[in-house]
Design an enzyme around this catalytic site. Structure first.
Site, short mmCIF file in Angstrom:
data_model
loop_
_atom_site.label_atom_id
_atom_site.label_comp_id
_atom_site.label_asym_id
_atom_site.label_seq_id
_atom_site.Cartn_x
_atom_site.Cartn_y
_atom_site.Cartn_z
N ASP A 124 -34.97 34.10 67.02
CA ASP A 124 -35.14 33.38 67.04
C ASP A 124 -36.21 32.61 67.23
O ASP A 124 -35.25 31.99 68.28
CB ASP A 124 -34.36 32.77 66.24
N ASP A 158 -41.38 29.00 65.05
CA ASP A 158 -40.54 29.04 64.16
C ASP A 158 -40.03 30.78 63.36
O ASP A 158 -40.49 30.66 62.71
CB ASP A 158 -39.47 27.66 63.78
#
Length: 504
Positions: free
Chosen positions: A286, A103
């Protein structure tokens, strides 16, 4: 996953998971990991939808983690039917295997702990057992990560972390002893490995650099767009794989070292400017977010243009009908746009905040419905109407056309947790949506921003755009997997740059 869990936003009939792990070293020196696949039943599909409806596709900006009392490695990623990408790591000696989201929207590594005894979510996943590792070092410092829909709490420990054939020594991570069941119980990953900038502990990526494990101070993502292929994607630490992109990357500087944040320019629907970001907006790439999130005022226009059906909001229409013509008159009179709603007593501030910063949770089901909350919503709808109408005035539209257009947009307002469906038969007539990055337009076709769920007559098509307004960072776009699939993405830590090139 950053500051709020990024969900599996869609569910699926079949799901492909990592296969017995096979490590291989190719001629280019990169290490690749084999994949396996597993079927998921209808119950998993329904659980995935429930997670979406609970609002897990949204970030809660401002990471609220708390602390109290010499080569390159390639990690193969699994594609969960275009909803999330994850791979396998090991913690401890010998390595205990965990499936994690890699992430770029957060910086902490956490996995469930064997000491997590009261959480169903922990028991449904692999759990770390410190007594089974010869390299474990006790820390014990309390750690918590609070997400928009739940949280994990636990304590920090230290151990070796294996990624591909790299072993990162003395890595701090959180052993989660409590997880929010509504958020994590049915997830197909065990934990999260953050790749953003340092916050409350030294990230895995930093220790890779500090321990001299990679050749170059950058890493890159390639996400496979073909959900039927076994290979879900590839994460390369210490470089990039030229087989997974075409042409040169367009690089932009990092503007804020918290997320991988950078500036963008205008957002276009077809060839038409939306105007909102022409003076500049912020965005970040992201890998832990499934969809593409942005300011409500613009996402509503996009979803209107593609025919996505959302929630009709009567308060929005009330503002347009009562105040719309006054707003148009003030705009044409050259009154400063961010002062219009305060002039009409719908907002208590006088240009002190931008539109996006006051749009907090317009249609959040958990909103306080007190008179104060209603007043805030009227202010929000007014500010959105100003944005919409200002752009239409620039297009020389008539007053009636502007009012009608604003009313149509009101019908397409949605929560950040709501699935917006489109007619699968109309994809060919939908416009491209483009983002201006580094002076270059990066377009998304309908086939790229529409996600398909199911097969045959049961197929549903979902908009890949979701509304989300940041309260601290101003107008902000999260370029999640919907954007990173068509564009190979480089995170250059050495030069503090983010780069995009057409994925191959």
């Amino acid at each position: 996953m950053g500051t709020s869990i990024k969900a599996n936003v869609l569910a699926l009939f079949l799901f492909y998971l990592l296969s017995p792990t096979v490590f291989s070293v190719s001629d280019d020196g990169l290490i690749r990991i084999g994949l396996k696949k597993r079927k998921v039943d209808r119950i998993d599909q329904l659980r995935g939808r429930r997670a979406l409806m609970e609002g897990n596709a949204r970030k809660d900006f401002g990471f609220r983690g708390t602390v109290r009392d010499s080569g390159s490695a390639v990690v193969a990623l699994t594609n969960d039917r275009d909803t999330s990408y994850f791979g396998e790591i090991g913690i401890g000696t010998p390595p205990q295997k965990f499936t994690v989201i890699f992430d770029t929207g957060s910086s902490v590594l956490w996995v469930p702990s064997s000491k997590c005894i009261n959480s169903k979510a922990c028991r449904a996943h692999s759990m770390y057992e410190s007594s089974d590792s010869s390299t474990y070092k006790e820390n014990g410092t309390f750690g918590a990560i609070i997400y928009g829909t739940g949280s994990i709490t636990g304590f920090f420990s230290q151990d070796s972390v294996t990624i591909g054939d790299l072993v990162v020594k003395e890595q701090d991570f959180i052993e989660a002893t409590d997880e929010a069941d509504n958020v994590f119980l049915h997830r197909l990953f065990d934990g999260i490995l953050g790749l953003s900038f340092q916050t409350i502990s030294v990230p895995v990526w930093y220790n890779m650099l500090n321990q001299g494990l990679v050749k170059e101070r950058r890493f890159s993502f390639w996400l496979n767009r073909n959900v039927d292929e076994e290979e879900g994607g590839e994460l390369v630490f210490g470089g990039l794989d030229p087989n997974h992109f075409r042409g040169d990357h367009t690089y932009v500087p990092v503007t804020y070292q918290y997320y991988w944040q950078f500036g963008i320019g205008d957002v276009l629907i077809g060839d038409k400017s939306t105007g909102f970001c022409a003076p500049g907006c912020q965005a970040f790439a992201d890998s832990g977010t499934s969809l593409l999130s942005g300011p409500t005022a613009i996402v509503t226009q996009i979803n209107h243009a593609i025919g996505a059906n959302g929630v009709m909001n009567q308060q929005c229409k009330t503002v347009v009908s009562r105040y719309g013509r006054d707003i148009i008159e003030m705009l044409r009179s050259k009154i400063q746009p961010d002062k219009i709603c305060s002039h009409m007593k719908l907002c208590t501030f006088d240009g002190a905040r931008d539109v996006s910063s006051i749009i907090e949770s317009v249609v959040d089901k958990n909103n306080d419905k007190s008179s104060g909350g209603i007043h805030d919503e009227m202010c929000t709808f007014c500010e959105m109407a100003v944005v919409w109408m200002q752009n239409e005035i620039k297009q020389s539209e008539t007053e009636d056309n502007i009012i009608n257009y604003a009313n149509e947009l009101c019908e397409h307002l949605s929560t950040s947790s709501e699935e917006l469906q489109v007619d699968c038969n109309t994809l060919s007539s939908m416009p491209n949506v483009s983002f201006t990055i580094g002076g270059k337009k990066f377009g998304l076709t309908p086939e790229q921003y529409i996600l398909k769920v199911g097969k045959g007559e049961a197929t549903q098509c979902i908009s890949g755009f979701t509304a989300m307004d940041a309260t601290l960072l101003g107008p902000l776009w999260i370029l999640g997997d919907v954007f990173m699939r068509p564009y190979h993405t480089v995170f250059d830590y050495g030069n503090l740059l983010v780069g995009f090139a057409e994925a191959a």
